[in-house]
Scaffold this motif. Structure first.
Motif, PDB file in Angstrom:
ATOM      1  N   SER A 463      46.190 -39.631 -40.514  1.00 37.68           N
ATOM      2  CA  SER A 463      45.937 -38.290 -39.989  1.00 37.68           C
ATOM      3  C   SER A 463      46.712 -38.115 -38.690  1.00 37.68           C
ATOM      4  N   VAL A 464      47.527 -37.066 -38.636  1.00 39.72           N
ATOM      5  CA  VAL A 464      48.350 -36.802 -37.455  1.00 39.72           C
ATOM      6  C   VAL A 464      47.981 -35.428 -36.904  1.00 39.72           C
ATOM      7  N   ALA A 465      47.412 -35.407 -35.708  1.00 35.35           N
ATOM      8  CA  ALA A 465      47.063 -34.139 -35.062  1.00 35.35           C
ATOM      9  C   ALA A 465      48.299 -33.587 -34.364  1.00 35.35           C
ATOM     10  N   LEU A 513      48.069 -33.046 -40.005  1.00 33.36           N
ATOM     11  CA  LEU A 513      48.813 -33.434 -41.196  1.00 33.36           C
ATOM     12  C   LEU A 513      48.092 -34.596 -41.866  1.00 33.36           C
ATOM     13  N   HIS A 514      48.058 -34.551 -43.195  1.00 34.87           N
ATOM     14  CA  HIS A 514      47.452 -35.624 -43.990  1.00 34.87           C
ATOM     15  C   HIS A 514      48.568 -36.347 -44.736  1.00 34.87           C
ATOM     16  N   LEU A 515      48.722 -37.655 -44.466  1.00 36.64           N
ATOM     17  CA  LEU A 515      49.760 -38.459 -45.088  1.00 36.64           C
ATOM     18  C   LEU A 515      49.109 -39.550 -45.927  1.00 36.64           C
ATOM     19  N   ILE A 568      53.218 -34.291 -31.370  1.00 32.88           N
ATOM     20  CA  ILE A 568      52.146 -35.154 -31.880  1.00 32.88           C
ATOM     21  C   ILE A 568      51.112 -35.369 -30.783  1.00 32.88           C
ATOM     22  N   ALA A 569      49.872 -35.028 -31.078  1.00 35.74           N
ATOM     23  CA  ALA A 569      48.780 -35.185 -30.115  1.00 35.74           C
ATOM     24  C   ALA A 569      48.010 -36.480 -30.322  1.00 35.74           C
TER      25      ALA A 569
END
Length: 654
Positions: A463-465, A513-515, A568-569
């Motif tokens: 998970s990328v905020a 984002l969901h990877l 990217i947070a």
């Protein structure tokens, strides 16, 4: 090559754990009392489990004692008896364990004493929730279990749990009519990500098709492929398909498709070359954690992949796969769409906990769970019917006396570096099957062998905020399929809201984002792929994941103005070395195990009760689906109740 500074590896994003995996072997770590690695209690953690970033899923501290037990280095010295006895001890606080507690109280009364022990620092098992706060906005995504799949096919017990919890899927859909189709309204599409290592240059090719079932004609024309690969794909996508299994009747064709992989079908029968087959190489990963090389061609037909229309197979039989929990492994009836809460099925886990331990939260409704906060200190207080004890990994379960006549079971677990013991009049093992033989050496050998058969599939959800998603809007892409990059799927989270939790409405707002990364070893039998993939996964540190994630996003989104240092947070890696339950595979397993409820299946042999101990998990159904976990929980509770002798004196809460 991208430098760490360019990628933003030096940026002060949310906490990075110093110890973030097991890139070094256990033997290289200092060892504390009882054989536990000394670092297990030293990893700094944020205060609230769902908001912890870094390496999550099977996080540091959640599994080291189990590996030491497996390897014979954990010394099971005399445990400290906690002086606690329970009517039921449940090992595992996932959806199966939580549902088992729900069923038990429902049948036996809320005053019964139940203890749930879980190795993680959060409840829910694979149904985990990732939370972020970016620019004052709360963001949520599933860290594991994705959705309620094929809800009309849910068994009566699973549907009963949803009803008891007040889960109303129609109400959820109605509340999200505005969000539905957000990305399409903004003109965003699916795209294929070609990598320079495989194709000579990085290239993104948008597609009018969803990507689940391969490319469309426009994608083929624009793709960096050889002329032969393009010709093969054009032939495969044509409406007038030939019969690729001539001379066979329908039954023989279905049998061939069941026993051969989709890759074999495409290469040996259709005549695609390996470059063209790239588009289909991940078929099966999202369901089985292996790709087209180890997934039956029959499954591809059921899922609607191309190549079968000229074979005279007719309609897919409604009963094919339908008798197994989870419906038809993703094949849904028309109008029976899966439901994905913002945090996946963590919403269901949170609703269960709100009922089992009401003091842990004031939230009660489906909508409340969007922004609900839980008091984790309230989960394990004396005097309440259900206690949930986290960061407590069970290492031994043994009857106190002859299992045929024993009145109690001792359950030993590690917590805070100390071996402790509680007792239960009954025990439900709602953990995963492969661990159970190590926990219970007294089990019959045939049952141990059956339990070991269920090799779970490893996978990762990262998970990328992001502070914004303007780069994706500029590129016109909402989701990438990248079969030969580090993560095979990269996409914006589904545009849904829940109660006060609102999804981003435009690209200027923060989003997650969901990877997805599937740890495959193509060419090997499925179980071997899972074993080696798990080792590969555990060898990767959080720093490895962060670097690869940043680099991949820069390659995909850089042309749209994406800057990983700026945009990217936070990053959370949900590592699941033992992820999806093993489902039977007609390429290597007997066909009757796959398409029927055969009593010879290892899962049936493995789930038999032993003395005062029952087994409930998705492995017991050979299905990774939520309704399977709940079905097995109900069966296990029925076994517990049937074993009780009356009259008995319950260990009621004082």
């Amino acid at each position: 090559m991208d430098t760490d500074r360019q990628l933003g590896m030096d940026c002060p994003i949310s906490r990075r754990q110093f110890v973030n995996g097991v890139a070094v072997g256990l033997g290289a770590l200092s060892v504390g009392p009882l054989g536990l690695p000394a670092f297990a209690a030293e990893v700094p953690l944020a205060a609230y489990p769902p908001a912890r970033t870094g390496m999550r899923g099977s996080h540091p501290g959640a599994f080291e004692a189990a590996h030491a037990l497996r390897d014979g280095t954990l010394k099971l010295a005399d445990a400290q008896d906690a002086g606690e006895d329970y009517d039921l001890v449940i090992v595992g606080g996932g959806l199966s364990g939580l549902s088992a507690a729900h069923f038990f109280h429902q049948r036996m009364g809320a005053g019964m004493k139940v203890l749930i022990l879980d190795n993680h620092d959060d409840f829910g098992g694979h149904a985990k929730r990732n939370e972020f706060t970016v620019n004052g906005r709360q963001l949520v995504v599933n860290g594991g279990t994705l959705n309620i799949e094929s809800p009309s096919r849910y068994n009566r017990w699973a549907q009963g749990v949803l009803d008891d919890l007040g889960v109303d899927l129609a109400r959820f859909r109605a509340a999200n009519t505005a969000e539905a189709g957000l990305y399409q309204k903004l003109g965003l599409k699916h795209a294929w990500g070609f990598d320079k290592e495989t194709f000579g240059a990085d290239r993104v090719v948008p597609s009018a098709a969803s990507g689940w079932h391969g490319p469309d004609a426009a994608t083929v024309a624009a793709a960096p492929l050889s002329a032969a690969a393009k010709a093969g794909l054009t032939r495969l996508l044509a409406t007038d398909q030939p019969d690729y299994l001539p001379g066979m009747d329908r039954a023989a064709k279905l049998d061939w498709l069941a026993r051969h992989s989709f890759r074999q079908f495409l290469i040996e029968k259709v005549g695609l070359d390996r470059q063209a087959e790239w588009f289909f190489s991940q078929m099966g990963c999202a369901s089985f954690c292996v790709g087209s090389d180890a997934t039956p061609a029959l499954y591809a037909w059921v899922q609607g992949y191309p190549g079968f229309s000229g074979m005279g197979l007719g309609a897919v039989p409604d009963q094919l796969f339908a008798d197994l929990p989870g419906g038809q492994h993703g094949r849904q009836r028309e109008g029976d769409l899966s439901v994905h809460f913002p945090d996946g099925n963590a919403t269901v886990a949170r609703l269960l906990v709100s009922r089992l331990v009401p003091a842990s939260t004031t939230a009660r409704t489906q909508e409340d769970m969007g922004t609900a906060v839980f008091d984790y200190a309230a989960l394990d207080r004396p005097g309440q019917p259900t206690r949930i004890r986290l960061s407590s990994i069970v290492v031994n379960v043994a009857h106190l006396g002859d299992p045929a006549r024993a009145g109690e079971v001792a359950v030993r677990y590690m917590a805070g570096g100390t071996l402790r013991q509680v007792r239960g009049a009954a025990v439900i093992l709602a953990s995963w099957n492969m661990m159970i033989p190590y926990l219970m050496p007294e089990l019959p050998e045939a049952q141990k062998a059956a339990l070991h058969y269920a090799v779970k599939g490893p996978l990762v959800y990262t998970s990328v905020a992001l502070t914004n998603w303007r780069a994706m809007a500029r590129l016109g892409v909402s989701r990438f399929t990248t079969p030969t990059m580090f993560h095979q799927d990269v996409g914006l989270t589904e545009a849904v809201s829940l109660g006060g939790l609102k999804h981003a409405a435009n690209p200027d707002e923060p989003v997650v984002l969901h990877l997805a990364k599937y740890m495959t070893r193509p060419g090997l039998p499925r179980q071997d792929q899972h074993r080696l993939g798990r080792a590969d996964l555990l060898a990767l540190s959080f720093a490895d994941f962060e670097r690869e994630t940043r680099a991949q996003l820069l390659r995909l989104l850089g042309p749209g103005g994406f800057d990983p240092r700026r945009d990217i947070a936070a990053i959370t890696v949900n590592r699941w070395p033992h992820g999806y339950a093993y489902t039977y595979n007609s390429i290597t397993d007997p066909v009757e195990w796959v398409y029927s409820e055969s009593p010879t299946r290892p899962c049936v042999i493995a789930r038999q009760p032993f003395g005062l101990v029952s087994i409930a998990n998705s492995d017991a159904a050979a299905s990774p689906h939520t309704d399977a976990a709940m079905l097995e929980a109900h069966r296990a509770v029925q076994e517990v109740i049937a074993r009780r002798t009356y009259p008995f004196v319950p260990r009621r809460v004082s």
